[in-house]
Design a protein around this motif. Structure first.
Motif, PDB file in Angstrom:
ATOM      1  N   GLN A   1       0.825  -1.210   0.000  1.00 33.09           N
ATOM      2  CA  GLN A   1       0.000   0.000   0.000  1.00 33.09           C
ATOM      3  C   GLN A   1       0.855   1.254   0.000  1.00 33.09           C
ATOM      4  O   GLN A   1       0.559   2.224  -0.713  1.00 33.09           O
TER       5      GLN A   1
ATOM      6  N   PRO B   1      -0.477  -2.321  -6.294  1.00 28.93           N
ATOM      7  CA  PRO B   1      -1.893  -2.652  -6.066  1.00 28.93           C
ATOM      8  C   PRO B   1      -2.208  -4.149  -6.104  1.00 28.93           C
ATOM      9  O   PRO B   1      -3.046  -4.628  -5.336  1.00 28.93           O
TER      10      PRO B   1
ATOM     11  N   ARG C   1      -0.883  -5.685  -2.932  1.00 21.82           N
ATOM     12  CA  ARG C   1      -1.732  -5.199  -1.839  1.00 21.82           C
ATOM     13  C   ARG C   1      -3.051  -5.958  -1.796  1.00 21.82           C
ATOM     14  O   ARG C   1      -3.481  -6.419  -0.739  1.00 21.82           O
ATOM     15  N   ARG C   2      -3.683  -6.098  -2.945  1.00 23.45           N
ATOM     16  CA  ARG C   2      -4.970  -6.804  -3.000  1.00 23.45           C
ATOM     17  C   ARG C   2      -4.825  -8.258  -2.566  1.00 23.45           C
ATOM     18  O   ARG C   2      -5.587  -8.749  -1.723  1.00 23.45           O
TER      19      ARG C   2
ATOM     20  N   ARG D   1      -4.070  -8.562   1.181  1.00 20.92           N
ATOM     21  CA  ARG D   1      -5.247  -8.248   2.008  1.00 20.92           C
ATOM     22  C   ARG D   1      -6.248  -9.391   2.003  1.00 20.92           C
ATOM     23  O   ARG D   1      -6.795  -9.758   3.056  1.00 20.92           O
TER      24      ARG D   1
ATOM     25  N   GLU E   1     -11.267  -4.264  -1.397  1.00 17.77           N
ATOM     26  CA  GLU E   1     -10.586  -4.914  -2.522  1.00 17.77           C
ATOM     27  C   GLU E   1     -11.548  -5.804  -3.311  1.00 17.77           C
ATOM     28  O   GLU E   1     -11.497  -5.838  -4.552  1.00 17.77           O
TER      29      GLU E   1
ATOM     30  N   ARG F   1     -13.737  -3.631  -5.483  1.00 17.21           N
ATOM     31  CA  ARG F   1     -12.985  -3.145  -6.633  1.00 17.21           C
ATOM     32  C   ARG F   1     -12.756  -4.272  -7.639  1.00 17.21           C
ATOM     33  O   ARG F   1     -12.796  -4.054  -8.860  1.00 17.21           O
TER      34      ARG F   1
ATOM     35  N   GLU G   1     -10.384   2.508   3.873  1.00 19.81           N
ATOM     36  CA  GLU G   1      -9.654   1.266   3.604  1.00 19.81           C
ATOM     37  C   GLU G   1      -8.159   1.401   3.868  1.00 19.81           C
ATOM     38  O   GLU G   1      -7.520   0.467   4.361  1.00 19.81           O
TER      39      GLU G   1
END
Length: 355
Positions: free
Chosen positions: A78, A83, A86-87, A90, A148, A151, A170
Motif C-alpha cells: 500500500q 496494487p 496489496r490486493r 489483504r 478490494e 474493486r 480502507e
C-alpha cells in the motif's frame, strides 16, 4: 526348625556355622541396604496434564502467522504503490484469519466462549490479550479486504452510499490491521510458553522469534504463489530474510533450552515435521533468492515456504504435547535448576530450602 517365606530375606550364614559379631553385623547391614531409588510418577501418570488442544489449535497457530504476515506485506504494498500485491495480501489476511477463527471456535466447542473472553482485558493473560488482538485485527483486515473485493468485482457490490466511506477508510484500516498483525503472529508463542508443558515452557525466551520468522515464511510464500513476479519483489526479499531467521532462531532456541526438553523435538512425528521444516525453509529461501524472478520457480518456492511454516508450527505444537506425557521431561529439568540454585548459594527461598 521352622521356616517361613521371610527366611529368604535373611543374610547368609558364615561358613562353619559360627558368626563373628562385628563382621556379621556389618554383613547384615550391607545386605539390607536400600537400593538407589529411581523416579516414577504417581501410578505412572503424567506430572503435568497435557493440554486438551486438538489439531484445530495447531491450524490456528499456522493461520494466525499467515494472516499477520500478509497484513504487513499488504501495508508495505500500500505504501509503495503495488496494487496487485496489496490486493492479494489483504485477501490472504482476511481468508487466513477467518479460517483461523473457525478453527479456534471449533476447539472451544461453542462460539459464545470466544465472546466471553472479550468481557475483560487481563494484561497478564496471553489468551485474553490474544482475543482482543484477533478481534482488532479482523476488523481492520475485513474492511480493507471488502474494499478490494468490491474493486475486483467492478463495484457491483450493493454498497450504495457506503462505497465512498469504504474507500476513505480502507487505507487506515489496512494500516491498523498491519499494526496488530505482528502481535497476532507472535502472541500464540507466548500463549504456549505460558503453560507448564515442559518443551513449550523451556523455549519461553526465544519461541516468539521463531514464530515471527515462521509467519514471514508463510506470508511471503503465499504472496509468491498468488502475485506476478513483477510486483512480488518485497515478498521474495521477505522470504529470504524469513528463511535465514527461521533456521537461525530455531537453532538458538534449541541451544538455550534444557537438553532434556529438546528431545521431543527430534523424536517421532514431531521430530520428522521439524526436520522437514528446516529442509523446506532452506530450499524455499534459495529458490526465492536465485529463481524468484521466474513465475514457476517463484510459485514452487512459495509452496515450499508455506509447507515449512506449517510443519514448524504443527511440529512444535505436537512436541510439546508429547513432553507433557512423560514425567521425565518435567522432573529432570527441575532437579537441574534446583541443583544450580543451590550451587550458586541460593538457599533461602521457597524453591531451595537448604539441605
Amino acid at each position: 526348625m521352622s521356616t517361613s517365606e521371610y527366611d529368604s530375606l535373611r543374610p547368609p550364614e558364615p561358613v562353619g556355622g559360627k558368626r563373628r559379631r562385628g563382621k556379621g553385623r556389618r554383613r547384615r547391614d550391607e545386605s539390607l541396604m536400600v537400593p538407589d531409588a529411581e523416579f516414577t510418577s504417581y501410578y505412572g501418570r503424567p506430572v503435568v496434564k497435557p493440554a486438551p488442544w486438538g489439531h484445530e489449535v495447531g491450524a490456528y497457530l499456522f493461520l494466525g502467522g499467515v494472516a499477520g504476515g500478509s497484513s504487513l506485506l499488504a501495508a508495505g504494498a500500500q505504501l509503495t504503490g503495488r496494487p496487485t500485491l496489496r490486493r492479494n495480501a489483504r485477501l490472504s489476511a482476511l481468508g487466513a484469519v477467518a479460517l483461523g477463527a473457525v478453527a479456534l471456535v471449533k476447539d472451544l466447542g461453542r462460539p459464545e466462549r470466544f465472546v466471553n473472553m472479550l468481557r475483560t482485558v487481563k494484561l497478564t493473560s496471553p489468551m485474553s490479550l490474544g482475543s482482543w488482538i484477533l478481534s482488532a485485527f479482523s476488523a481492520g483486515a475485513g474492511v480493507a479486504a471488502v474494499s478490494e473485493l468490491d474493486r475486483l468485482t467492478g463495484e457491483r457490490a450493493p454498497l450504495g452510499r457506503l462505497r465512498p466511506v469504504l474507500r476513505a477508510v480502507e487505507g487506515p484500516a489496512g494500516l491498523e490491521a498491519a499494526l496488530f498483525g505482528a502481535p497476532l503472529a507472535v502472541y500464540t508463542a507466548v500463549l504456549l510458553c505460558d503453560t507448564a508443558t515442559p518443551t513449550w515452557n523451556a523455549a519461553y525466551r526465544d519461541l516468539p522469534f521463531v514464530f515471527v520468522s515462521s509467519a514471514s515464511l508463510a506470508a511471503s510464500g503465499l504472496a509468491m504463489i498468488t502475485t506476478p513476479v513483477a510486483e512480488a519483489g518485497p515478498a521474495r526479499k521477505l522470504a529470504v530474510i524469513g528463511a535465514v531467521c527461521d533456521l537461525v532462531s530455531a537453532r538458538v532456541t534449541e541451544h538455550r533450552m534444557d537438553p532434556v526438553t529438546t528431545e521431543p523435538l527430534h523424536q517421532g512425528t514431531p521430530g520428522r515435521m521439524l526436520e522437514w521444516s528446516e529442509r523446506l525453509a532452506a530450499v524455499g529461501g534459495l529458490g526465492a533468492l536465485f529463481g524468484g524472478g521466474r513465475r514457476g520457480t517463484a510459485a514452487l518456492s512459495g509452496l515450499t515456504l508455506l509447507a515449512a511454516s506449517a510443519l514448524l508450527r504443527f511440529g512444535f505444537f505436537e512436541a510439546g504435547k508429547e513432553s507433557a506425557r512423560d514425567p521425565r521431561y518435567t522432573i529432570e529439568p527441575q532437579k537441574r535448576r534446583l541443583a544450580a540454585r543451590r550451587a550458586a548459594g541460593v538457599t533461602d527461598d521457597s524453591i531451595t530450602t537448604g539441605g
